[in-house]
Write a protein that holds these residues in place. Structure first.
Motif, PDB file in Angstrom:
ATOM      1  N   PHE A  25     -16.142  40.085   5.164  1.00 53.53           N
ATOM      2  CA  PHE A  25     -16.486  38.850   5.862  1.00 53.53           C
ATOM      3  C   PHE A  25     -15.761  37.664   5.239  1.00 53.53           C
ATOM      4  O   PHE A  25     -15.255  36.792   5.952  1.00 53.53           O
TER       5      PHE A  25
ATOM      6  N   TRP B  25     -13.205  35.307   7.141  1.00 51.16           N
ATOM      7  CA  TRP B  25     -13.473  33.868   7.236  1.00 51.16           C
ATOM      8  C   TRP B  25     -12.249  33.059   6.826  1.00 51.16           C
ATOM      9  O   TRP B  25     -11.874  32.095   7.500  1.00 51.16           O
TER      10      TRP B  25
ATOM     11  N   THR C   9      -9.622  33.081   9.615  1.00 54.44           N
ATOM     12  CA  THR C   9      -9.918  32.538  10.952  1.00 54.44           C
ATOM     13  C   THR C   9     -10.621  31.183  10.965  1.00 54.44           C
ATOM     14  O   THR C   9     -10.793  30.608  12.035  1.00 54.44           O
ATOM     15  N   ALA C  10     -11.029  30.679   9.813  1.00 57.61           N
ATOM     16  CA  ALA C  10     -11.869  29.464   9.794  1.00 57.61           C
ATOM     17  C   ALA C  10     -11.190  28.267  10.456  1.00 57.61           C
ATOM     18  O   ALA C  10     -11.820  27.534  11.231  1.00 57.61           O
TER      19      ALA C  10
ATOM     20  N   VAL D 294     -11.187  28.569  14.309  1.00 57.44           N
ATOM     21  CA  VAL D 294     -12.517  28.355  14.913  1.00 57.44           C
ATOM     22  C   VAL D 294     -12.867  26.877  14.892  1.00 57.44           C
ATOM     23  O   VAL D 294     -13.378  26.335  15.883  1.00 57.44           O
TER      24      VAL D 294
ATOM     25  N   GLN E 118     -19.804  26.614  11.530  1.00 62.75           N
ATOM     26  CA  GLN E 118     -20.747  27.261  10.608  1.00 62.75           C
ATOM     27  C   GLN E 118     -21.759  28.096  11.381  1.00 62.75           C
ATOM     28  O   GLN E 118     -22.069  29.236  11.006  1.00 62.75           O
TER      29      GLN E 118
ATOM     30  N   CYS F 119     -21.352  29.414  14.284  1.00 62.76           N
ATOM     31  CA  CYS F 119     -20.628  30.576  14.832  1.00 62.76           C
ATOM     32  C   CYS F 119     -20.513  31.676  13.768  1.00 62.76           C
ATOM     33  O   CYS F 119     -20.769  32.851  14.062  1.00 62.76           O
ATOM     34  N   TYR F 120     -20.154  31.312  12.544  1.00 65.11           N
ATOM     35  CA  TYR F 120     -19.995  32.326  11.494  1.00 65.11           C
ATOM     36  C   TYR F 120     -21.326  32.934  11.074  1.00 65.11           C
ATOM     37  O   TYR F 120     -21.385  34.117  10.714  1.00 65.11           O
TER      38      TYR F 120
ATOM     39  N   ALA G  89     -21.949  35.461  13.606  1.00 69.02           N
ATOM     40  CA  ALA G  89     -21.028  36.594  13.423  1.00 69.02           C
ATOM     41  C   ALA G  89     -21.486  37.473  12.256  1.00 69.02           C
ATOM     42  O   ALA G  89     -21.436  38.704  12.339  1.00 69.02           O
ATOM     43  N   LEU G  90     -21.972  36.838  11.176  1.00 69.10           N
ATOM     44  CA  LEU G  90     -22.434  37.599  10.018  1.00 69.10           C
ATOM     45  C   LEU G  90     -23.646  38.455  10.376  1.00 69.10           C
ATOM     46  O   LEU G  90     -23.742  39.621   9.984  1.00 69.10           O
TER      47      LEU G  90
ATOM     48  N   TRP H 232     -22.492  41.419  12.393  1.00 72.41           N
ATOM     49  CA  TRP H 232     -21.284  42.050  11.855  1.00 72.41           C
ATOM     50  C   TRP H 232     -21.226  43.550  12.133  1.00 72.41           C
ATOM     51  O   TRP H 232     -20.183  44.094  12.478  1.00 72.41           O
TER      52      TRP H 232
ATOM     53  N   LEU I 250     -14.992  37.453  17.615  1.00 65.76           N
ATOM     54  CA  LEU I 250     -15.465  36.212  16.994  1.00 65.76           C
ATOM     55  C   LEU I 250     -15.405  35.047  17.969  1.00 65.76           C
ATOM     56  O   LEU I 250     -16.336  34.235  18.051  1.00 65.76           O
TER      57      LEU I 250
END
Lengths: 173, 179
Positions: free
Chosen positions: B19, B23, B26-27, B30, B49, B51-52, B55-56, B59, B72
């Motif tokens: 992860f 991150w 791709t951060a 995004v 944040q 969105c991640y 995603a986490l 996962w 993502l």
């Protein structure tokens, strides 16, 4: 080829979606058709400007990349367990404070668990032996200042001496 | 039991490392994608944040049908839509389906103004066209990834991108030629 097709191919080429063969064919076609080439260049130009506008506007997003996100622990279960432990400790402390403490008797009765063997020294009377070689020997040993036997006779043998005597007698058995 | 526990801990470490690497890759894309919608850096950071985090949590549910990046951005798109709906409920006038009308730039036609002009034109585009343009230019996705993110065929992606760029070209031409 019509204008729309040329423009779509131009966008595909700018986006890197055309393979090498298609790119070569398109280049060949545009070399032969100047008007198609003009349409191609126009749309490629606007594609480039749009990309530049987005790059300028979103430049700030590239500044903070590189730092790894700090993945925090899920504190909720830990907090739950900590709350249970603190509550149990609180109950225990409160119960302990309010309950009566055990009182000691001023003179507790002593209980004798067992009695050891008698530690009286054997006594004998020198007078009863009479005059003999052994009587002389016994007197000399008793009167000698460094005599161990005299010391034992007077003060009683020590624990270590008793133990040694016990081991000797046991071995003789 | 202990072996199962150790296996679970190793899996958790592996997922954490994966992860983090994902991150880092791709951060910025995004954030750029979110900025295109909200036009505000703080909101863009918050949305990224959010969105991640989603995603986490999801996962392990990635099915591998498309790239992880496309997956993502599917989450990012839904995060954006939720934000729009929240803003609408709060009474803020920002609707993705009825975008703001184009404003005429009266000042000199410098390159900086051209960039601003294009930015405004993109904002005034049709919602479907602006989605494709945001994913292509801000997020840098290819046609297949955009198609998977939006749930449309690749041909539709091509035609929306073409129409959007054509609209930009026409509006820039009008602006350059002046009233």
């Amino acid at each position: 080829m019509d204008r729309e097709s040329i423009e779509r191919l131009a966008i595909d080429s700018a986006a890197g979606q055309l393979n090498e063969d298609a790119e070569a064919l398109l280049k060949e076609y545009l070399a032969e058709h100047s008007e198609a080439n003009k349409w191609f260049l126009d749309i490629r130009d606007i594609y480039g400007k749009t990309q530049a506008a987005f790059d300028v506007k979103t430049a700030f997003t590239k500044q903070s990349t590189g730092k790894k996100p700090f993945l925090k622990l899920n504190w909720l279960p830990v907090a739950r367990w900590a709350a249970v432990v603190i509550f149990a400790a609180f109950i225990g402390v409160t119960a302990g404070r309010w309950s009566k403490s055990p009182t000691l008797e001023p003179n507790p009765q002593r209980i004798t668990a067992s009695q050891g063997p008698a530690t009286e020294q054997p006594s004998f009377d020198l007078e009863s032996i009479g005059e003999s070689f052994w009587r002389e020997k016994a007197v000399a040993m008793l009167t000698s200042p460094s005599s161990r036997i005299q010391k034992d006779y007077v003060t009683g043998p020590k624990l270590w001496e008793k133990y040694r005597q016990f081991i000797k007698e046991k071995n003789y058995e | 039991m202990r072996r199962l526990y150790l296996q679970k801990e190793r899996m958790k470490d592996k997922v954490t490392r994966e992860f983090q690497e994902f991150w880092i890759r791709t951060a910025d894309k995004v954030r750029a994608y979110m900025f295109c919608a909200c036009r505000n850096r703080a909101d863009a950071e918050d949305l990224a944040q959010d969105c991640y985090l989603r995603a986490l949590r999801a996962w392990g549910q990635f099915d591998g049908r498309a790239s992880r990046q496309a997956w993502l951005f599917g989450i990012a798109r839904r995060t954006r839509v939720d934000w729009f709906r929240r803003r609408k409920r709060e009474g803020v006038a920002l609707n993705p389906e009825n975008m703001v009308q184009l404003k005429k730039v009266e000042s000199k036609k410098t390159s900086d103004n051209k960039i601003e002009k294009i930015w405004e034109i993109v904002r005034g585009l049709n919602y479907e066209q602006s989605e494709v343009i945001h994913l292509r230019f801000a997020a840098g996705l290819d046609y297949a990834q955009i198609a998977h993110t939006l749930g449309i065929p690749i041909g539709t992606v091509r035609s929306r991108l073409h129409r959007g760029l054509k609209a930009i070209k026409e509006n820039v031409g009008e602006w350059e030629n002046g009233p």
